[in-house]
Design an enzyme around this catalytic site. Structure first.
Site, PDB file in Angstrom:
ATOM      1  N   SER A 236     -47.499   8.803  99.175  1.00  0.00           N
ATOM      2  CA  SER A 236     -47.679   8.004 100.385  1.00  0.00           C
ATOM      3  C   SER A 236     -48.268   6.624 100.091  1.00  0.00           C
ATOM      4  O   SER A 236     -48.947   6.409  99.082  1.00  0.00           O
ATOM      5  CB  SER A 236     -48.594   8.758 101.350  1.00  0.00           C
ATOM      6  N   GLN A 258     -55.489   6.096 103.450  1.00  0.00           N
ATOM      7  CA  GLN A 258     -54.359   6.198 102.539  1.00  0.00           C
ATOM      8  C   GLN A 258     -54.812   6.657 101.162  1.00  0.00           C
ATOM      9  O   GLN A 258     -54.189   7.510 100.526  1.00  0.00           O
ATOM     10  CB  GLN A 258     -53.660   4.843 102.420  1.00  0.00           C
ATOM     11  N   HIS A 261     -55.276  10.409  99.923  1.00  0.00           N
ATOM     12  CA  HIS A 261     -54.155  11.253  99.468  1.00  0.00           C
ATOM     13  C   HIS A 261     -54.248  11.494  97.968  1.00  0.00           C
ATOM     14  O   HIS A 261     -53.736  12.495  97.463  1.00  0.00           O
ATOM     15  CB  HIS A 261     -52.820  10.588  99.794  1.00  0.00           C
ATOM     16  N   GLU A 326     -43.853   2.182 102.981  1.00  0.00           N
ATOM     17  CA  GLU A 326     -43.657   3.351 103.842  1.00  0.00           C
ATOM     18  C   GLU A 326     -44.225   3.061 105.226  1.00  0.00           C
ATOM     19  O   GLU A 326     -43.546   3.221 106.239  1.00  0.00           O
ATOM     20  CB  GLU A 326     -44.352   4.551 103.219  1.00  0.00           C
ATOM     21  N   HIS A 327     -45.490   2.669 105.274  1.00  0.00           N
ATOM     22  CA  HIS A 327     -46.159   2.296 106.526  1.00  0.00           C
ATOM     23  C   HIS A 327     -46.568   0.825 106.450  1.00  0.00           C
ATOM     24  O   HIS A 327     -47.124   0.396 105.441  1.00  0.00           O
ATOM     25  CB  HIS A 327     -47.433   3.115 106.751  1.00  0.00           C
ATOM     26  N   ASP A 360     -49.098   9.666 111.549  1.00  0.00           N
ATOM     27  CA  ASP A 360     -49.040  10.827 110.656  1.00  0.00           C
ATOM     28  C   ASP A 360     -49.023  12.138 111.433  1.00  0.00           C
ATOM     29  O   ASP A 360     -48.410  13.116 110.999  1.00  0.00           O
ATOM     30  CB  ASP A 360     -50.260  10.838 109.727  1.00  0.00           C
ATOM     31  N   HIS A 419       3.613   8.352 103.092  1.00  0.00           N
ATOM     32  CA  HIS A 419       2.718   8.076 104.216  1.00  0.00           C
ATOM     33  C   HIS A 419       3.489   7.448 105.372  1.00  0.00           C
ATOM     34  O   HIS A 419       3.368   7.853 106.537  1.00  0.00           O
ATOM     35  CB  HIS A 419       1.593   7.113 103.787  1.00  0.00           C
TER      36      HIS A 419
END
Length: 428
Positions: A236, A258, A261, A326-327, A360, A419
């Site tokens: 993350s 953050q 994590h 990500e954020h 989250d 075709h």
């Protein structure tokens, strides 16, 4: 924490370093390749071996799956506070997902043919839910709920167990509420391989979703083709872009949230205001002393946190797009000017009072988002990723005749006379 300034001599190199592409190291690729090969060849035996090696748990083929009795007991044992939180999150995520579903449609093209699209849920999907230092109960809601909202009948979950061979009961309670139909005590790259190729106990799925560490992400990459995947959500990360209107207390709190994590997590702060930069540094130091997960916080603060002073907020926006976070937390008095410049963030949180942690756990959109620069190519997890699209085409005699000259022209230039004939024969 690293502090970088636009006046630094190596500023141009700093900008280059921030322009990321999501890729694994050679070492990770080799390990994952051997794990995937072992699971393909030895099935349950490989899963049991890897679980003992990486998680310290002794399992058998019969105990790989979490029983329904265990799941029901976990829900019954959940505190009223936990149940209430899970239910609130589930309601928001489910409602957001239902509004986001793609709908069937039908129309006609210029030649009068009926065309359209229909959407069906996948029959069987796999959701990976990380364990590690913290059971990600919220990820159960943020993945399984979307599959259930899309109408997927078989929702398989793989998640690591503890050394006692059990899955965190809070996580099991969330999985029951969200709609999981099968839960297995398997984590890591081996879980992705099992979901993709199947074992004696775990039947293969059509699509795999969910976040994980670098090994899980690389396993998804290596299994792509044998199975569909959602995106590449790894360790993350958050990036905060703020002008002088940012509150240093809130910014520091988001950085630390953050950082807890641990491992490969990253947190960055970009501003054009030197006073705010200094205030955030002081706040991070002060607040860090009050938190419990020091073993996770300290390594990230040393190696995974960076603060950048730019000359303008527009330059900061360019760095955001290069980094593809990500954020993204965007705090500025000029939101109308800066927000349209952002192109690659997985999710954007606007203003001083929009903490990433709300996203989250409860806001509504899934927190499963692209990391490591993958936001340049992938969106976050959405409900339509659980829907299989099929196009529909119906021609009448008249619309077929109107289409024939166009098909004939393409067939001639491509040298595909059969075709052309397949259309012209219908008008003879």
């Amino acid at each position: 924490m690293k502090i970088l300034r636009h006046t630094d001599a190596d500023w141009k190199q700093t900008l280059t370093n921030l322009d990321r592409r999501a890729e694994a190291s050679d070492a990770v690729r080799e390990v994952v390749s051997s794990v995937v090969k072992a699971v393909r060849e030895r099935g349950d035996a490989a899963l049991i071996e890897f679980t003992a090696k990486f998680d310290g748990a002794t399992l058998t083929s019969e105990t790989l799956r979490v029983s329904q009795e265990e799941i029901d007991a976990a829900w019954n044992a959940a505190t009223p506070e936990l149940r209430s939180a899970l239910e609130a999150s589930h309601r928001n995520v489910f409602a957001f997902s239902r509004k986001s579903m793609r709908q069937d449609w039908h129309g006609t093209n210029e030649q009068g043919a009926e065309v359209g699209e229909v959407y069906h849920p996948f029959e069987r999907v796999g959701c990976y839910v990380p364990g590690g230092t913290a059971p990600l109960v919220s990820t159960a809601i943020m993945t399984v709920t979307l599959a259930a909202a899309a109408g997927v009948p078989e929702i398989v979950v793989c998640t690591p167990c503890g050394r006692d061979g059990k899955v965190n009961p809070g996580l099991l309670a969330a999985l029951k509420l969200a709609g999981a139909t099968e839960v297995y005590k398997v984590g890591g790259a081996q879980a992705i391989a099992a979901l993709a190729y199947g074992t004696q106990t775990i039947q293969p799925v059509a699509k795999i979703v969910g976040p994980g560490n670098s090994y899980v992400v690389e396993a998804k990459r290596q299994c792509l083709g044998a199975v569909s995947i959602d995106l590449l959500p790894g360790p993350s990360e958050v990036l905060i872009l703020a002008d002088k209107s940012g509150d240093p207390r809130f910014i520091a709190a988001d950085i630390l949230a953050q950082a807890e994590h641990g491992k490969d997590s990253q947190a960055g702060f970009i501003t054009d205001d030197v006073a705010l930069l200094d205030a955030v540094v002081a706040e991070v130091d002060r607040q860090c002393q009050t938190l419990t997960r020091q073993d996770q916080l300290k390594p990230v603060l040393e190696k995974g946190v960076f603060l950048i002073l730019t000359s303008t907020l527009e330059e900061g926006a360019r760095l955001v797009n290069a980094y593809a976070p990500e954020h993204l937390s965007l705090i500025t008095e000029r939101e109308g000017d800066i927000l349209p410049l952002i192109r690659t963030a997985g999710a954007i949180f606007l203003g001083n009072h929009s903490p990433v942690a709300v996203g989250d756990f409860v806001a509504g959109p899934s927190h499963t988002l692209p990391t490591g620069g993958a936001g340049k190519s992938f969106p976050g997890l959405t409900v339509d990723m659980f829907q299989r699209r099929t196009s529909i085409i119906r021609l009448s005699r008249e619309s077929c005749a109107k289409s024939e000259p166009i098909v004939r022209a393409f067939a001639e230039v491509e040298g595909l006379d059969a075709h052309g004939r397949s259309v012209s024969i219908r008008g003879e």
